[in-house]
Scaffold this motif. Sequence first.
Motif, PDB file in Angstrom:
ATOM      1  N   UNK A 227      -6.534 -89.282 -18.321  1.00 18.21           N
ATOM      2  CA  UNK A 227      -6.006 -88.888 -17.018  1.00 18.21           C
ATOM      3  C   UNK A 227      -5.994 -87.381 -16.831  1.00 18.21           C
ATOM      4  N   UNK A 228      -5.804 -86.636 -17.914  1.00 21.10           N
ATOM      5  CA  UNK A 228      -5.858 -85.175 -17.817  1.00 21.10           C
ATOM      6  C   UNK A 228      -6.173 -84.575 -19.172  1.00 21.10           C
ATOM      7  N   UNK A 229      -6.683 -83.352 -19.131  1.00 17.44           N
ATOM      8  CA  UNK A 229      -7.077 -82.620 -20.336  1.00 17.44           C
ATOM      9  C   UNK A 229      -6.609 -81.180 -20.226  1.00 17.44           C
ATOM     10  N   UNK A 230      -6.229 -80.611 -21.359  1.00 13.93           N
ATOM     11  CA  UNK A 230      -6.052 -79.166 -21.469  1.00 13.93           C
ATOM     12  C   UNK A 230      -7.100 -78.666 -22.465  1.00 13.93           C
ATOM     13  N   UNK A 231      -7.832 -77.633 -22.059  1.00 14.37           N
ATOM     14  CA  UNK A 231      -8.970 -77.161 -22.844  1.00 14.37           C
ATOM     15  C   UNK A 231      -8.889 -75.652 -22.994  1.00 14.37           C
ATOM     16  N   UNK A 232      -9.060 -75.170 -24.234  1.00 12.38           N
ATOM     17  CA  UNK A 232      -9.120 -73.737 -24.508  1.00 12.38           C
ATOM     18  C   UNK A 232     -10.570 -73.298 -24.540  1.00 12.38           C
ATOM     19  N   UNK A 233     -10.873 -72.199 -23.862  1.00 11.25           N
ATOM     20  CA  UNK A 233     -12.223 -71.625 -23.872  1.00 11.25           C
ATOM     21  C   UNK A 233     -12.114 -70.141 -24.215  1.00 11.25           C
ATOM     22  N   UNK A 235     -12.845 -67.849 -22.413  1.00  8.81           N
ATOM     23  CA  UNK A 235     -12.492 -67.161 -21.173  1.00  8.81           C
ATOM     24  C   UNK A 235     -11.124 -67.545 -20.636  1.00  8.81           C
ATOM     25  N   UNK A 236     -10.408 -68.424 -21.325  1.00  2.13           N
ATOM     26  CA  UNK A 236      -9.079 -68.827 -20.857  1.00  2.13           C
ATOM     27  C   UNK A 236      -8.865 -70.318 -20.971  1.00  2.13           C
ATOM     28  N   UNK A 237      -7.955 -70.827 -20.132  1.00  2.00           N
ATOM     29  CA  UNK A 237      -7.505 -72.218 -20.225  1.00  2.00           C
ATOM     30  C   UNK A 237      -7.918 -73.011 -18.996  1.00  2.00           C
ATOM     31  N   UNK A 238      -8.347 -74.260 -19.234  1.00  2.00           N
ATOM     32  CA  UNK A 238      -8.609 -75.206 -18.154  1.00  2.00           C
ATOM     33  C   UNK A 238      -7.594 -76.338 -18.249  1.00  2.00           C
ATOM     34  N   UNK A 239      -6.902 -76.617 -17.139  1.00  2.00           N
ATOM     35  CA  UNK A 239      -6.025 -77.784 -17.023  1.00  2.00           C
ATOM     36  C   UNK A 239      -6.597 -78.676 -15.943  1.00  2.00           C
ATOM     37  N   UNK A 240      -6.940 -79.901 -16.287  1.00  2.00           N
ATOM     38  CA  UNK A 240      -7.585 -80.788 -15.330  1.00  2.00           C
ATOM     39  C   UNK A 240      -6.822 -82.093 -15.210  1.00  2.00           C
ATOM     40  N   UNK A 241      -6.639 -82.576 -13.992  1.00  5.43           N
ATOM     41  CA  UNK A 241      -6.031 -83.876 -13.762  1.00  5.43           C
ATOM     42  C   UNK A 241      -4.538 -83.794 -13.563  1.00  5.43           C
ATOM     43  N   UNK A 242      -4.080 -84.002 -12.318  1.00  4.86           N
ATOM     44  CA  UNK A 242      -2.639 -83.992 -12.054  1.00  4.86           C
ATOM     45  C   UNK A 242      -2.198 -85.265 -11.356  1.00  4.86           C
ATOM     46  N   UNK A 261     -17.393 -80.109 -27.410  1.00  3.06           N
ATOM     47  CA  UNK A 261     -16.993 -78.776 -27.849  1.00  3.06           C
ATOM     48  C   UNK A 261     -17.857 -77.658 -27.332  1.00  3.06           C
ATOM     49  N   UNK A 262     -18.844 -77.950 -26.514  1.00  2.00           N
ATOM     50  CA  UNK A 262     -19.755 -76.910 -26.029  1.00  2.00           C
ATOM     51  C   UNK A 262     -19.156 -76.076 -24.907  1.00  2.00           C
ATOM     52  N   UNK A 263     -18.172 -76.626 -24.185  1.00  2.00           N
ATOM     53  CA  UNK A 263     -17.550 -75.908 -23.070  1.00  2.00           C
ATOM     54  C   UNK A 263     -16.152 -75.409 -23.412  1.00  2.00           C
ATOM     55  N   UNK A 264     -15.536 -75.983 -24.427  1.00  2.00           N
ATOM     56  CA  UNK A 264     -14.182 -75.606 -24.792  1.00  2.00           C
ATOM     57  C   UNK A 264     -13.649 -76.554 -25.846  1.00  2.00           C
ATOM     58  N   UNK A 265     -12.461 -76.242 -26.339  1.00  2.00           N
ATOM     59  CA  UNK A 265     -11.808 -77.067 -27.356  1.00  2.00           C
ATOM     60  C   UNK A 265     -10.653 -77.804 -26.699  1.00  2.00           C
ATOM     61  N   UNK A 266     -10.695 -79.122 -26.732  1.00  2.00           N
ATOM     62  CA  UNK A 266      -9.618 -79.942 -26.159  1.00  2.00           C
ATOM     63  C   UNK A 266      -8.361 -79.757 -27.003  1.00  2.00           C
TER      64      UNK A 266
END
Length: 531
Positions: A227-233, A235-242, A261-266
């Motif tokens: 339903x949602x993911x937090x990913x470290x890259x 360039x910063x953080x991605x939070x997806x799905x609310x 793992x190519x775009x970020x670390x979950x």
Amino acid sequence: MDMLWSGWGDPERAAPLPGSVTGLLRDLLGVKPRETATVALEDLDVPASPLVPDAHRALTAALGDSALVRTDAETRVRHTRGKSTPDLLRMRGGDLAAALPAAVLLPATHDEVRDVLRLCAEHGLAAVPFGGGTSVVGGLAPEARGPFVALDLRRMNRLLDLDPVSRTATLQPGLRAPQAETLLAEHGFTLGHFPQSYEWATIGGFAATRSSGQASAGYGRFDEMVLSLTVATPEGTLDTGRAPRSAAGPDLRQLLLGSEGAFGVITSVTVRVRPVPQTRVHEGWSFPTFDAGAAALRRLAQDGPRPTVLRLSDETETLVGLANPEAIGSGELKASGCTAVAGYEGTEEDTAYRRERAAAVLRECGGTPLGEEPGRRWAHGRYSAPYLRDALLDAGAFAETLETAAFWSRLPGLYAAVRDALTTTLTEAGTPPLVMCHISHVYENGASLYFTVVSAQGEDPVAHWTRAKHAANEAILAAGGTISHHHGVGTDHRDWYVREIGPLGAEALRAVKRRLDPEGVLSPGVLLPSD
């Protein structure tokens, strides 16, 4: 407990093949005993870590403890490659080559992962996330472009939140699947995700590879649960799905799921959960042919009622008994036709209702009930096949798997094309194979095919398999299948994945990669060729 460095799983569960099986392999496939023993861990020639002092100090400061930046030989070896047969053959032969990390890092928080990625970019280090180490497609062996570090996420192993009203759970990526099930069961819930790698794979790995569990007919694939993911890259953080669903533009979750793992670390995953079932039951069915069994599975997948587990072995896999690895060579299985397993989970009332209605469909499609014993044996041995693979390697045989999926109308042609490609290529190489297949994941519009190949190793088993795998990959694309249904892309499938999505699709993903990871730190060459 760490997984066996040169094989699968718990070393205490490893067992040699029965003499009857080794004799069959010799007589049927020309398998000869191995001439060289596996190199012992302590005898490996492990070069010193190339991690420079400045980078070591910076990473230590980010993690707060020098013990969390490990450069000793054994730790680095245990984080080298994954668990494909070529991986294991190389490891057993002492071939560490470019897959050996310079260091193994053990972050415990999202902020630590983000800081480590930033430092890797500054110091010219690549970074590869490491969960259970179960990749079988080269997901842990990045393209050689200099030193890289493995980000072992085992310390990120908590259940962060559980919402019983919404039936959601937020889990950290380093949780192994059995740990996750134990934590959820304390609250009366289950994830219901049980792939063959279940005992060792992690939550983050499931999301990063779009994993599919053996109960996918009832619970769905893992990417359907997220339903949602937090990913470290870098360039910063991605939070997806609310929300459970949204019309607010393209869904970034789908971009990150399967990105390996190519775009970020979950760093956290919110998933749907369901109540622990009151009952579980598995039963066997027999069909005269693979086509007849596949037609029955299609009926259930399209028109219902859909079992929780639904799988079908072809004639060869049924005859050999691979659906029940513990019975191979025991004389217990004298099967003909094709064996299917149907499993049901849920409340007593719902399970009985679906089972009765599904049985009527299976009978109408030509199925013969075999009772619960085949289902119980399958459930008992459902995680045993990788141990069998290792025993085959020890005996001098070569054993490997590959999988794909297609629409129902294309499935027969895909099945025939892949079998022919594998058989022809390996036979021409002087190692005629035994090729087996099963359907283990069904959808309204199509299904997966999972092939197992056993042959003699020959003089160069990795080269033999590389040719056969390339031929199978070509056959998959030509027959309209996808290059991977649930194993992922990795370096093994990357070039065919790029062809599958086309030049424009690949360029779109490269643009995402450049924005999130401009220095190319994350898993270089694992999903897309490095620029």
